[in-house]
Design a protein around this motif. Structure first.
Motif, PDB file in Angstrom:
ATOM      1  N   TYR A 115      49.408  16.268 -73.930  1.00  0.00           N
ATOM      2  CA  TYR A 115      49.105  15.970 -75.343  1.00  0.00           C
ATOM      3  C   TYR A 115      49.086  17.259 -76.165  1.00  0.00           C
ATOM      4  N   PHE A 116      48.476  18.315 -75.626  1.00  0.00           N
ATOM      5  CA  PHE A 116      48.306  19.553 -76.381  1.00  0.00           C
ATOM      6  C   PHE A 116      49.604  20.321 -76.569  1.00  0.00           C
ATOM      7  N   GLU A 117      50.664  19.928 -75.873  1.00  0.00           N
ATOM      8  CA  GLU A 117      51.946  20.605 -76.033  1.00  0.00           C
ATOM      9  C   GLU A 117      52.985  19.691 -76.684  1.00  0.00           C
ATOM     10  N   SER A 118      52.545  18.562 -77.206  1.00  0.00           N
ATOM     11  CA  SER A 118      53.453  17.618 -77.857  1.00  0.00           C
ATOM     12  C   SER A 118      53.344  17.751 -79.377  1.00  0.00           C
ATOM     13  N   PRO A 119      54.431  18.148 -80.054  1.00  0.00           N
ATOM     14  CA  PRO A 119      54.373  18.233 -81.518  1.00  0.00           C
ATOM     15  C   PRO A 119      54.006  16.902 -82.167  1.00  0.00           C
ATOM     16  N   TYR A 120      54.530  15.799 -81.647  1.00  0.00           N
ATOM     17  CA  TYR A 120      54.199  14.499 -82.218  1.00  0.00           C
ATOM     18  C   TYR A 120      52.704  14.208 -82.090  1.00  0.00           C
ATOM     19  N   CYS A 121      52.150  14.411 -80.897  1.00  0.00           N
ATOM     20  CA  CYS A 121      50.732  14.113 -80.677  1.00  0.00           C
ATOM     21  C   CYS A 121      49.840  14.985 -81.550  1.00  0.00           C
ATOM     22  N   MET A 122      50.102  16.269 -81.564  1.00  0.00           N
ATOM     23  CA  MET A 122      49.219  17.182 -82.286  1.00  0.00           C
ATOM     24  C   MET A 122      49.319  17.008 -83.799  1.00  0.00           C
ATOM     25  N   LEU A 123      50.494  16.670 -84.301  1.00  0.00           N
ATOM     26  CA  LEU A 123      50.619  16.413 -85.732  1.00  0.00           C
ATOM     27  C   LEU A 123      50.014  15.063 -86.109  1.00  0.00           C
ATOM     28  N   GLU A 124      50.018  14.115 -85.175  1.00  0.00           N
ATOM     29  CA  GLU A 124      49.278  12.870 -85.400  1.00  0.00           C
ATOM     30  C   GLU A 124      47.782  13.165 -85.503  1.00  0.00           C
ATOM     31  N   LEU A 125      47.294  13.978 -84.576  1.00  0.00           N
ATOM     32  CA  LEU A 125      45.884  14.362 -84.602  1.00  0.00           C
ATOM     33  C   LEU A 125      45.544  15.066 -85.909  1.00  0.00           C
TER      34      LEU A 125
ATOM     35  N   HIS B  89      45.829  26.471 -75.411  1.00  0.00           N
ATOM     36  CA  HIS B  89      46.323  25.494 -76.386  1.00  0.00           C
ATOM     37  C   HIS B  89      46.598  26.163 -77.733  1.00  0.00           C
ATOM     38  N   ILE B  90      45.687  27.009 -78.168  1.00  0.00           N
ATOM     39  CA  ILE B  90      45.861  27.678 -79.455  1.00  0.00           C
ATOM     40  C   ILE B  90      47.012  28.668 -79.394  1.00  0.00           C
ATOM     41  N   GLU B  91      47.134  29.376 -78.276  1.00  0.00           N
ATOM     42  CA  GLU B  91      48.244  30.324 -78.125  1.00  0.00           C
ATOM     43  C   GLU B  91      49.588  29.601 -78.135  1.00  0.00           C
ATOM     44  N   PHE B  92      49.630  28.424 -77.518  1.00  0.00           N
ATOM     45  CA  PHE B  92      50.871  27.646 -77.509  1.00  0.00           C
ATOM     46  C   PHE B  92      51.313  27.350 -78.930  1.00  0.00           C
ATOM     47  N   TRP B  93      50.380  26.927 -79.790  1.00  0.00           N
ATOM     48  CA  TRP B  93      50.736  26.554 -81.158  1.00  0.00           C
ATOM     49  C   TRP B  93      50.961  27.763 -82.050  1.00  0.00           C
ATOM     50  N   ARG B  94      50.303  28.859 -81.732  1.00  0.00           N
ATOM     51  CA  ARG B  94      50.577  30.083 -82.485  1.00  0.00           C
ATOM     52  C   ARG B  94      52.006  30.548 -82.240  1.00  0.00           C
ATOM     53  N   LYS B  95      52.472  30.494 -80.994  1.00  0.00           N
ATOM     54  CA  LYS B  95      53.846  30.881 -80.673  1.00  0.00           C
ATOM     55  C   LYS B  95      54.846  29.924 -81.320  1.00  0.00           C
ATOM     56  N   ARG B  96      54.517  28.632 -81.302  1.00  0.00           N
ATOM     57  CA  ARG B  96      55.424  27.660 -81.926  1.00  0.00           C
ATOM     58  C   ARG B  96      55.530  27.906 -83.424  1.00  0.00           C
ATOM     59  N   HIS B  97      54.401  28.227 -84.049  1.00  0.00           N
ATOM     60  CA  HIS B  97      54.417  28.492 -85.485  1.00  0.00           C
ATOM     61  C   HIS B  97      55.280  29.707 -85.799  1.00  0.00           C
ATOM     62  N   LEU B  98      55.164  30.777 -85.021  1.00  0.00           N
ATOM     63  CA  LEU B  98      55.979  31.962 -85.243  1.00  0.00           C
ATOM     64  C   LEU B  98      57.458  31.647 -85.067  1.00  0.00           C
TER      65      LEU B  98
END
Length: 239
Positions: free
Chosen positions: A130-140, A176-185
């Motif tokens: 869930y924490f690595e799914s763009p769909y799930c996290m943007l739903e959240l 989890h936060i590092e995963f999304w920070r890298k995706r954002h960059l």
């Protein structure tokens, strides 16, 4: 001759009936004001709140945000709480909005994500995937944005967390936060190169806000007493 001129002048200045004449005030009797472009405000957290809504369903609607099992069948346990809740929902007169049963080929994924966030209650099934799914996290994130207060969010969601998911300690949340920070960059670089659509650019901005709010969301999850079994979770969903 003077009498004729005076008569013609009166005829020219006479106001026709049914015509309203307004005398300008001193501040109005001048050149028009310079047009000033309105200041563009930064989008707030509830970015999806200004988008067109989706047609409401009949009756009460709950929704579920979860990560699917893998194509090879691994991770099938991720769908067990969803299957159990879906089986019980009709007994309570409730429709459980689920992608597998309420989407068909050609439907918009983004619009369905909006429908999930708009539901009366949202089931959040937390797994590592869930924490690595763009769909799930943007739903959240969309659910979070639609709630005016943190208490509203805590009331709106029902959370099931698998035992292997660790979010209690700061170091647990770091991956989890590092995963999304890298995706954002990565998305920022793609946007600077002109590779993102306008919708993808919006998602890039949403991730930036998600990174700010995610520690607080984790803290709310941690602070709430959670059910110990799937049966207790289903009961909690429909209480």
């Amino acid at each position: 001759l003077e009498s004729s001129r005076s008569s013609r002048s009166e005829q020219q200045t006479q106001v026709p009936r049914n015509v309203c004449v307004r005398t300008l005030k001193p501040e109005e009797d001048g050149p028009p004001a310079r047009h000033i472009e309105p200041v563009r405000e930064e989008p707030d957290r509830a970015v999806d709140a200004i988008k067109p809504g989706v047609e409401p369903a009949d009756g009460r609607v709950f929704s579920v945000s979860y990560a699917w099992k893998d194509r090879d069948g691994a991770g099938a346990e991720r769908e067990v709480p969803v299957d159990e809740a879906e089986a019980v929902a009709p007994i309570h007169g409730i429709t459980l909005l689920r992608d597998k049963t309420h989407m068909k080929l050609g439907d918009s994924i983004r619009q369905f994500m909006q429908r999930i966030a708009q539901a009366e209650r949202v089931l959040i099934v937390l797994s590592q995937k869930y924490f690595e799914s763009p769909y799930c996290m943007l739903e959240l994130y969309s659910v979070w944005c639609r709630c005016e207060t943190e208490q509203d969010f805590a009331v709106k969601v029902r959370v099931w967390k698998f035992p292997d998911v660790k979010i209690e300690e700061p170091n647990d949340r770091k991956p989890h936060i590092e995963f999304w920070r890298k995706r954002h960059l990565m998305m920022l670089e793609a946007r600077n190169s002109g590779l993102l659509s306008s919708q993808e650019s919006d998602e890039c901005d949403q991730i930036a806000h998600l990174l700010i709010d995610l520690p607080r969301i984790f803290d709310i999850f941690k602070d709430r007493l959670r059910p110990a079994s799937v049966a207790d979770f289903v009961k909690h969903v429909f209480d």
